[in-house]
Design a protein around this motif. Structure first.
Motif, mmCIF file in Angstrom:
data_model
loop_
_atom_site.group_PDB
_atom_site.id
_atom_site.type_symbol
_atom_site.label_atom_id
_atom_site.label_comp_id
_atom_site.label_asym_id
_atom_site.label_seq_id
_atom_site.Cartn_x
_atom_site.Cartn_y
_atom_site.Cartn_z
ATOM 1 N N SER A 70 106.603 4.261 51.724
ATOM 2 C CA SER A 70 106.420 2.807 51.796
ATOM 3 C C SER A 70 106.873 2.068 50.538
ATOM 4 C CB SER A 70 104.942 2.482 52.046
ATOM 5 O OG SER A 70 104.153 2.864 50.925
ATOM 6 N N GLY A 71 107.007 2.794 49.424
ATOM 7 C CA GLY A 71 107.377 2.153 48.168
ATOM 8 C C GLY A 71 106.227 1.454 47.477
ATOM 9 N N LEU A 72 104.987 1.782 47.843
ATOM 10 C CA LEU A 72 103.822 1.180 47.205
ATOM 11 C C LEU A 72 103.426 2.020 45.991
ATOM 12 C CD1 LEU A 72 101.716 -1.076 47.300
ATOM 13 C CD2 LEU A 72 100.295 0.412 48.717
ATOM 14 N N LEU A 73 103.403 1.388 44.839
ATOM 15 C CA LEU A 73 103.105 2.053 43.572
ATOM 16 C C LEU A 73 101.851 1.454 42.973
ATOM 17 C CD1 LEU A 73 104.182 3.857 41.067
ATOM 18 C CD2 LEU A 73 105.039 1.678 40.214
ATOM 19 N N GLU A 74 100.974 2.314 42.432
ATOM 20 C CA GLU A 74 99.819 1.868 41.656
ATOM 21 C C GLU A 74 99.889 2.526 40.291
ATOM 22 O OE1 GLU A 74 95.911 1.258 43.868
ATOM 23 O OE2 GLU A 74 96.904 2.803 45.093
ATOM 24 N N GLN A 91 114.110 8.397 43.967
ATOM 25 C CA GLN A 91 113.540 8.504 45.309
ATOM 26 C C GLN A 91 113.935 7.331 46.207
ATOM 27 O OE1 GLN A 91 109.368 10.147 45.288
ATOM 28 N NE2 GLN A 91 109.479 9.643 43.102
ATOM 29 N N GLY A 92 114.907 6.517 45.726
ATOM 30 C CA GLY A 92 115.452 5.448 46.555
ATOM 31 C C GLY A 92 114.714 4.126 46.485
ATOM 32 N N TRP A 93 114.012 3.873 45.366
ATOM 33 C CA TRP A 93 113.275 2.618 45.208
ATOM 34 C C TRP A 93 113.628 1.964 43.883
ATOM 35 C CZ3 TRP A 93 110.584 0.813 49.309
ATOM 36 C CH2 TRP A 93 110.258 1.729 50.309
ATOM 37 N N PHE A 94 113.409 0.649 43.817
ATOM 38 C CA PHE A 94 113.714 -0.103 42.596
ATOM 39 C C PHE A 94 112.752 -1.280 42.495
ATOM 40 C CE2 PHE A 94 116.435 -2.872 39.869
ATOM 41 C CZ PHE A 94 116.674 -1.962 38.841
ATOM 42 N N VAL A 129 103.283 -8.195 43.438
ATOM 43 C CA VAL A 129 102.065 -7.507 43.007
ATOM 44 C C VAL A 129 101.084 -7.537 44.171
ATOM 45 C CG1 VAL A 129 100.146 -7.494 41.369
ATOM 46 C CG2 VAL A 129 102.444 -8.126 40.594
ATOM 47 N N THR A 130 100.635 -6.367 44.613
ATOM 48 C CA THR A 130 99.747 -6.297 45.772
ATOM 49 C C THR A 130 98.278 -6.427 45.393
ATOM 50 O OG1 THR A 130 99.664 -3.881 45.628
ATOM 51 C CG2 THR A 130 101.388 -4.857 47.007
ATOM 52 N N GLY A 131 97.958 -6.237 44.133
ATOM 53 C CA GLY A 131 96.580 -6.355 43.665
ATOM 54 C C GLY A 131 96.481 -5.898 42.227
ATOM 55 N N LEU A 132 95.372 -6.220 41.573
ATOM 56 C CA LEU A 132 95.173 -5.815 40.185
ATOM 57 C C LEU A 132 93.683 -5.759 39.884
ATOM 58 C CD1 LEU A 132 94.377 -8.558 38.284
ATOM 59 C CD2 LEU A 132 96.731 -9.109 38.870
ATOM 60 N N ALA A 169 97.463 -2.163 38.340
ATOM 61 C CA ALA A 169 98.047 -3.061 39.334
ATOM 62 C C ALA A 169 98.784 -2.260 40.389
ATOM 63 C CB ALA A 169 99.001 -4.051 38.676
ATOM 64 N N GLY A 170 98.934 -2.864 41.578
ATOM 65 C CA GLY A 170 99.748 -2.309 42.646
ATOM 66 C C GLY A 170 101.018 -3.121 42.783
#
Length: 433
Positions: A70-74, A91-94, A129-132, A169-170
């Motif tokens: 999904s490309g979601l990083l925390e 891994q194909g994300w930026f 930013v999905t959350g912090l 943060a996400g």
């Protein structure tokens, strides 16, 4: 400590935050007030607290989770953008939005809601930013995001570190095929041509930005080089950038009117062959100055100002022309002059800098009162146009100009942490909560 502009150096009582589980206790046990500082890549005084406490967040450098599907990083707030890219690009994300250096921390990118060359297409850093997790100096911990405690989230994104300390943060990353960028270079010889290129290229290229020659305006016409880019389908590994250093501190500033004029003339001539297309490594397109470590030392022991303003769309051509004319007449010059249009996307934070219009960013050697007089003239033009300055770069803005440029400043005050202050907050808020 000093910021990247090296305009001043001040003593701080430093406290290193080692991990997010113990950070709250460390903060609550600190003599207040304090300010969080990541990698000290902001230019002015937003990250400084002369004679006070500095919470160093660079050791909050751990990845919490990453979903390659999904490309979601925390991650913790002290992780740098370079460390993220090193992890996810294979891994194909930026990063969906990145500023002109990859050596800023996630916490700093949030606090200053940094933008890049693609604001017209993807907004600013805070939009992704999905959350912090926010740590307050009274011991309270606030989890917030675009749809949870959203008012705290909007105050913290672009909030100059004044609402609390970001612990983690996400981020929602974006898919790319590889580490290369397809680019195109066009020249322009008037501001009218620049705005036409911004309109046409911005419709088909994700990234657009221009370098402008602020030292020469032949016939009163501005000239410059317009860069467009998009992520390439090429998947081959990129070469490792050659490391260069400017770590030696010259006794005087080597960036003068003469050297800037010569550099600008040669740079424009180099690109004058017409439209040029190339495929280049991502680091060459996004982070050209990162190739020279500590390039800020070229300005000598007195340091330098980076002046960045944005003016609204209505009247932007006339205002930018007036700004360039004042700069040229002053002889101050800048070899790094960037012109870019912002999109009309609503801001991610209460105090976010971008607005629909045009932003101009320039570097000026610190010449004391001469610099102060120049900024006063520039500020008057920006204020008259209804524009504002970028706090992440600022060291000269008055409280009046700040409040006029950021009309939600009074609303923002309600979210300030009473245990947090900076040199900037004392200047812009006069020390009041």
């Amino acid at each position: 400590m000093s910021s990247w502009g090296r305009l001043s150096s001040a003593l701080h009582e430093t406290t290193w935050l080692q991990d997010r589980t113990s950070a709250a206790d460390r903060i609550s046990q600190t003599i207040l007030p304090g300010i969080a500082i990541g990698n000290a890549r902001s230019y002015g005084d937003v990250c400084l607290n002369n004679g006070g406490t500095a919470w160093r967040t660079r050791r909050l450098d751990k990845f919490i989770s990453f979903d390659p599907a999904s490309g979601l990083l925390e991650c913790e707030a002290g992780v740098t953008l370079k460390e993220i890219t090193d992890l996810v690009l294979p891994q194909g994300w930026f990063l969906p939005v990145t500023p002109g250096t990859q050596y800023v921390t996630v916490g700093g990118a949030i606090a200053n809601d940094v933008h890049g060359k693609n604001h017209h297409s993807r907004g600013s850093f805070g939009d992704h930013v999905t959350g912090l997790t926010l740590l307050r100096t009274d011991g309270e911990t606030i989890a917030c995001g675009p749809s949870s405690n959203a008012e705290w989230f909007r105050a913290t994104v672009g909030g100059m570190g004044l609402t609390g300390i970001v612990a983690d943060a996400g981020l929602q990353l974006r898919r790319v095929n590889g580490p290369w960028v397809d680019s195109q270079v066009d020249i322009f010889e008037s501001l009218e041509q620049f705005f036409e290129l911004s309109r046409t290229q911005g419709a088909s290229w994700e990234y657009t930005v221009a370098w402008i020659d602020c030292m020469a305006m032949p016939g009163g016409r501005a000239r410059g080089v317009f860069f467009s880019g998009r992520h390439s389908d090429r998947t081959a590994p990129v070469p490792v950038p050659k490391a260069r250093s400017a770590a030696w501190l010259p006794p005087v500033c080597v960036v003068t009117t003469r050297t800037s004029s010569l550099f600008n003339a040669l740079y424009f001539r180099r690109h004058r062959q017409g439209v040029q297309r190339a495929t280049q490594p991502y680091w060459a397109f996004f982070y050209p100055l990162d190739a020279i470590s500590e390039w800020n030392r070229m300005y000598g022991p007195s340091g330098f100002y980076q002046y960045q303003c944005v003016v609204p769309e209505q009247g932007q051509l006339e205002t930018v022309r007036a700004l360039l004319e004042v700069i040229k007449a002053s002889g101050a010059g800048s070899f790094l002059s960037v012109l870019k249009t912002f999109g009309a996307r609503p801001p991610a934070g209460l105090m976010s800098f971008p607005m629909a219009g045009t932003t101009l960013a320039l570097d000026f050697p610190n010449k004391g009162e001469e610099s102060t007089r120049l900024f006063a003239r520039l500020n008057a033009l920006v204020a008259e146009a209804g524009g504002r300055l970028y706090p992440a770069k600022d060291a000269v803005m008055s409280a009046v100009m700040f409040c006029n440029g950021y009309p939600q400043a009074e609303q923002f005050r309600r979210y300030r942490d009473p245990g947090i202050e900076s040199d900037m907050s004392r200047r812009l808020f006069a020390g009041r909560q």
